[in-house]
Scaffold this active site. Structure first.
Site, PDB file in Angstrom:
ATOM      1  N   ASP A   1       0.861  -1.181   0.000  1.00  0.00           N
ATOM      2  CA  ASP A   1       0.000   0.000   0.000  1.00  0.00           C
ATOM      3  C   ASP A   1       0.909   1.246   0.000  1.00  0.00           C
ATOM      4  O   ASP A   1       1.596   1.526   0.987  1.00  0.00           O
ATOM      5  CB  ASP A   1      -0.882  -0.044   1.259  1.00  0.00           C
ATOM      6  CG  ASP A   1      -1.907   1.079   1.307  1.00  0.00           C
ATOM      7  OD1 ASP A   1      -1.685   2.126   0.672  1.00  0.00           O
ATOM      8  OD2 ASP A   1      -2.924   0.908   2.005  1.00  0.00           O
ATOM      9  N   HIS A   2       0.858   1.965  -1.095  1.00  0.00           N
ATOM     10  CA  HIS A   2       1.786   3.098  -1.245  1.00  0.00           C
ATOM     11  C   HIS A   2       1.451   4.248  -0.294  1.00  0.00           C
ATOM     12  O   HIS A   2       2.254   5.158  -0.101  1.00  0.00           O
ATOM     13  CB  HIS A   2       1.759   3.580  -2.700  1.00  0.00           C
ATOM     14  CG  HIS A   2       3.010   4.291  -3.124  1.00  0.00           C
ATOM     15  ND1 HIS A   2       4.088   4.491  -2.295  1.00  0.00           N
ATOM     16  CD2 HIS A   2       3.360   4.839  -4.310  1.00  0.00           C
ATOM     17  CE1 HIS A   2       5.032   5.140  -2.938  1.00  0.00           C
ATOM     18  NE2 HIS A   2       4.619   5.364  -4.159  1.00  0.00           N
TER      19      HIS A   2
END
Ligand code: CAO
Length: 450
Positions: free
Chosen positions: A422-423
């Site tokens: 998850d950036h």
């Protein structure tokens, strides 16, 4: 008494003959200065022709499909009293005088006054000066720009409709007012929401075009097969995770030559205990080692997105392919278990999963997941993060390959890894550091002892 005047096509630049694609007013309509009267379209652009003055449309002099050029008669307009009672229109189309404002000049904000210079050809000059034709995007841009007239664009803007979401039913796929209305109607009636949950179509919430409804039977024999219960249950969650988490997938390869040799050496010992020592058991242990080193991967984003919850426990979810669909049971406290214990537990949860005997609790509380397709094949894939976790490791099939060791190519067993994260929580650099560290652990499993 109000004067009836001709309204003609003004200077429209280099276009010699353009098609009328839309008539935006009808006889009896009252128009204001700048109200769009017609839309014309060339090969390169569409533009609207505005009214030069306020008045009532008395007669329309052309039809959709007609070809027009500068000076073509558009309609007869009865100007409001006190408005542009221009001198008589020229009997033949006349070019705008050199003094008339050109397309490149800004249009004045006020309509032309009644005391326009008598030398100016009235209608054309009025038109050109009261409101220049409004060019639309070049047709080249239609790949990304929906094909619609300015009036339809305005209509869509007023309703807050993104034209990319609208399917045009007009000629050449042009979007018409009715198409915008149809989309609004379908959204209001919840049809889009239904489509959204039924498939990856979703006009809502991203304003994407509607999912195509195709009669496949027209093209050949078909059979409709119901999704499994698990697929129906998990589909919406997979969809949610895919569209709401900004995924990045980092690919890497681990040299597992020594690890595989060790696994094979230990296989006999494991068999004596009645278990199969799989590569997956080592992967679980190696991931725990990497998660301890990079705690932000063993985390969840708090609701509201302000904080990250770092978990001090290590519950590793493992994707299991079952006849009914994909399930993800969890190996709890994998940090406190030896590799034999993990292998035993993996065998047990896989069996329960395939027999459909997992309990809901067996699939809860995971902090990080592994999805291994190594037993099947493939070189890489992009696993979907299992929210509220923030990362998942995809594992593909290992292959013996020649690897340069600085002196020569040596045969090494390489294991492809695909880490999705998850950036919002994890930066690209951290993603690459995680896989680099993980591959070093797998290359030399003694590191997991450090
Ligand atoms: N490279 C090469 N061979 C591999 C391998 C890899 N990365 N991983 C496993 N293998 C081999 C095993 O050694 C085994 O070989 P033998 O039969 O000769 O011993 C064979 O492939 C089959 O392994 P397996 O699949 O039974 O066991 P596993 O421990 O690798 O995996 C499990 C267990 C439950 C993860 C697996 O059975 C499974 O269900 N995988 C699918 C997961 C999935 O669907 N993920 C997709 C998620 S996205 O939709």
């Amino acid at each position: 008494m109000a004067a009836t005047q001709e309204v003609r096509v003004p200077d429209i630049g280099d276009f010699k003959e353009v098609a009328v694609i839309e008539i935006l007013v009808k006889v009896g309509d009252h128009v204001e200065p700048e109200t769009s009267l017609i839309t014309v379209e060339s090969d390169k652009a569409t533009m609207e022709i505005p009214s030069p003055t306020a008045g009532v449309v008395r007669e329309i002099k052309l039809a959709v499909g007609d070809k027009v050029a500068e000076g073509s008669l558009v309609l007869m307009l009865e100007a409001d009293v006190g408005q542009a009672a221009s001198p008589a229109a020229p009997s033949a189309p006349a070019p705008a005088p050199a003094s008339a404002p050109k397309q490149s000049q800004p249009a004045p904000s006020a309509p032309v006054q009644t005391n326009a210079p008598p030398a100016a050809p009235a209608a054309v000059t009025s038109m050109a000066s009261a409101g220049r034709p409004v060019p639309r995007e070049p047709r080249d841009a239609l790949q990304t720009t929906p094909h619609a007239s300015p009036s339809v664009r305005k209509f869509a803007r007023e309703l807050g409709v993104d034209l990319h979401a609208v399917t045009g039913t007009g000629p050449k796929g042009r979007i018409q007012q009715a198409d915008v209305q149809a989309l609004v109607k379908s959204v209001m009636s919840g049809a889009s929401a239904a489509r959204s949950s039924a498939g990856p179509s979703s006009a809502s919430p991203f304003n994407l075009p509607a999912w195509p409804e195709v009669d496949f039977a027209k093209f050949g024999p078909i059979e409709s097969v119901a999704l499994s219960r698990i697929q129906k249950l998990s589909g919406p969650y997979l969809h949610r995770n895919w569209v709401s988490i900004p995924h990045i997938t980092q690919f890497d390869e681990a040299d597992i030559t020594e690890l595989e040799a060790f696994r094979k050496d230990s296989a006999g010992q494991a068999e004596k205990q009645g278990l199969k020592l799989t590569m997956l058991a080592f992967l679980v242990k190696a991931c725990v080692t990497a998660l301890k080193q990079f705690p932000q991967f063993n985390a969840s984003l708090e609701k509201g997105g302000e904080n990250v919850i770092i978990k001090k426990y290590f519950h590793i979810g493992v994707a299991v392919d079952t006849p009914g669909g994909l399930v993800v049971p969890v190996v709890r406290d994998a940090d406190r278990k030896g590799v034999f214990d993990v292998a035993k537990e993996l065998a047990e949860i896989s069996r329960l999963a395939r027999d459909g005997k997992l309990k809901a609790g067996d699939m809860q509380g995971g902090t990080f997941s592994i999805s291994s397709l190594g037993g099947i094949g493939g070189t890489a894939f992009t696993p979907i993060i299992n929210a509220p976790e923030v990362a998942i490791l995809g594992v593909s099939r290992s292959q013996m390959r020649p690897v340069w060791n600085g002196r020569e190519f040596a045969p090494r067993l390489m294991l492809p890894l695909s880490l999705s994260y998850d950036h919002r929580v994890i930066d690209g650099a951290a993603g690459a550091r995680f896989t680099t560290y993980l591959t070093s652990v797998l290359s030399d499993i003694r590191r997991s002892l450090l």
